[in-house]
Design an enzyme around this catalytic site. Structure first.
Site, short mmCIF file in Angstrom:
data_model
loop_
_atom_site.label_atom_id
_atom_site.label_comp_id
_atom_site.label_asym_id
_atom_site.label_seq_id
_atom_site.Cartn_x
_atom_site.Cartn_y
_atom_site.Cartn_z
N ARG A 4 19.37 20.79 3.46
CA ARG A 4 19.22 19.50 4.14
C ARG A 4 20.36 18.57 3.77
NH1 ARG A 4 13.93 19.15 6.17
NH2 ARG A 4 14.80 17.43 7.37
N ARG A 14 -0.30 -7.34 9.99
CA ARG A 14 0.70 -6.72 10.88
C ARG A 14 0.11 -5.62 11.77
NH1 ARG A 14 6.08 -5.66 7.40
NH2 ARG A 14 6.93 -5.15 9.45
N PRO A 70 0.80 -1.21 0.00
CA PRO A 70 0.00 0.00 0.00
C PRO A 70 0.84 1.27 0.00
CG PRO A 70 -0.54 -1.46 1.85
CD PRO A 70 0.76 -1.89 1.29
N GLU A 71 1.20 1.72 -1.18
CA GLU A 71 1.69 3.08 -1.34
C GLU A 71 0.56 3.83 -2.02
OE1 GLU A 71 5.67 3.86 -2.65
OE2 GLU A 71 6.40 1.93 -1.94
N HIS A 95 -7.20 -12.00 10.77
CA HIS A 95 -6.73 -10.65 10.46
C HIS A 95 -7.80 -9.77 9.83
CE1 HIS A 95 -3.01 -12.28 11.68
NE2 HIS A 95 -2.89 -13.06 10.64
#
Length: 271
Positions: free
Chosen positions: A152, A109, A2-3, A90
């Site tokens: 940065r 998870r 899942p992006e 789950h």
DNA sequence: CACGATACCTGTAAGC
DNA sequence: TGCTTACAGGTATCGT
């Protein structure tokens, strides 16, 4: 995986069953994921009609006619199951619509989350307020990156994973975007040239766009019983391709660890 | 404040 | 066949 593209694909898939539908039954099968489920979630969802769906970064949005929005995050392993045959250990949140469709948020998870937010206050919800621009929106420009990354010293790879810089990129698409733009992932973010950032913005958009298309093309499969939303296959140039030839020059793809996570890149193509 | 390390939790694959 | 270890799509928090 899942992006952003997977969340977008998931939201589009859910919309087929939820958009305009009334939620008849809700089963919350444990108290928490990463965080506790919100108080009153079952009561708020039960009997509500879904007025629309959306996405912000890697969060999915389910707008309700009651002025609240259910905001879900899939974490590392979350997905929505469509018409699951049996519920397993789950399957944590199960919705059933008036039309009889059953949808289950499955997350082994449990790094995911579910929140209830007033729909009118989504933009000021703290998690959203702190986020940078959407990578597919107009606000992501080379100029934005130049100023956000100025001074940065952290590696560009790590900075692009920071949701405050750009909101929605994860490990796969950062690796792929940097490859397409020909940028060394180890380079200090503040030292990446304006020209390189100008290549990076369209590279990111292309990679995400292709992934969403790949997901969309498999959407029809999700209409099958026990289909799953959140995963689809896509061919990558560098991600998880250690030792395999670079698609551009043939040199072996290398793996390194940055911030405790794997980075894949081509040392010859990315400078 | 910037940055790196660690924690959260389970499943899977590889190595012995 | 076991057992152990490393690693996996993300984010929050804690040191330095």
């Amino acid at each position: 995986m899942p992006e952003l593209p997977e969340v977008e694909t998931t939201v589009r898939g859910l919309a087929r069953y939820l958009d305009g539908a009334r939620i008849a039954r809700v089963q919350q099968r444990r108290a928490d994921l990463r965080r506790p489920f919100p108080d009153g979630l079952v009561q708020v969802l039960t009997g509500a009609t879904v007025s629309g769906l959306g996405r912000r970064a890697k969060y999915g949005l389910v707008h309700l006619d009651r002025g609240q929005t259910m905001v879900f995050h899939l974490g590392m392993s979350g997905r929505w199951r469509i018409e699951p045959e049996d519920l397993g250990a789950h399957d944590h949140l199960v919705l059933e619509t008036d039309a009889g469709h059953r949808l289950s948020l499955c997350d082994p998870r449990r790094f995911g989350s579910v929140d209830l937010v007033d729909s009118a206050e989504l933009e000021t919800w703290p998690r959203f307020a702190a986020m940078g621009p959407e990578p597919l929106g107009e606000a992501l420009t080379a100029a934005h990156l130049k100023s956000a990354l100025a001074g940065r010293s952290a590696a560009i790879k790590l900075m692009l994973l920071d949701q405050r810089i750009v909101a929605g990129l994860g490990n796969i698409y950062v690796c792929e975007g940097l490859f397409r733009a020909g940028i060394d992932p180890r380079k200090a973010a503040g030292r990446v040239s304006a020209a390189a950032l100008a290549r990076l913005v369209p590279a990111i958009r292309e990679v995400l766009g292709e992934a969403i298309e790949a997901g969309g093309s498999t959407l029809r499969d999700y209409a099958q019983p026990d289909g799953q939303l959140g995963y689809f296959s896509k061919q990558f140039d560098v991600y998880d391709r250690t030792g395999q030839p670079c698609s551009a020059c043939g040199a072996p793809v290398q793996r390194l660890v940055q911030g405790g996570r794997s980075t894949w890149f081509c040392a010859r193509c990315q400078k």
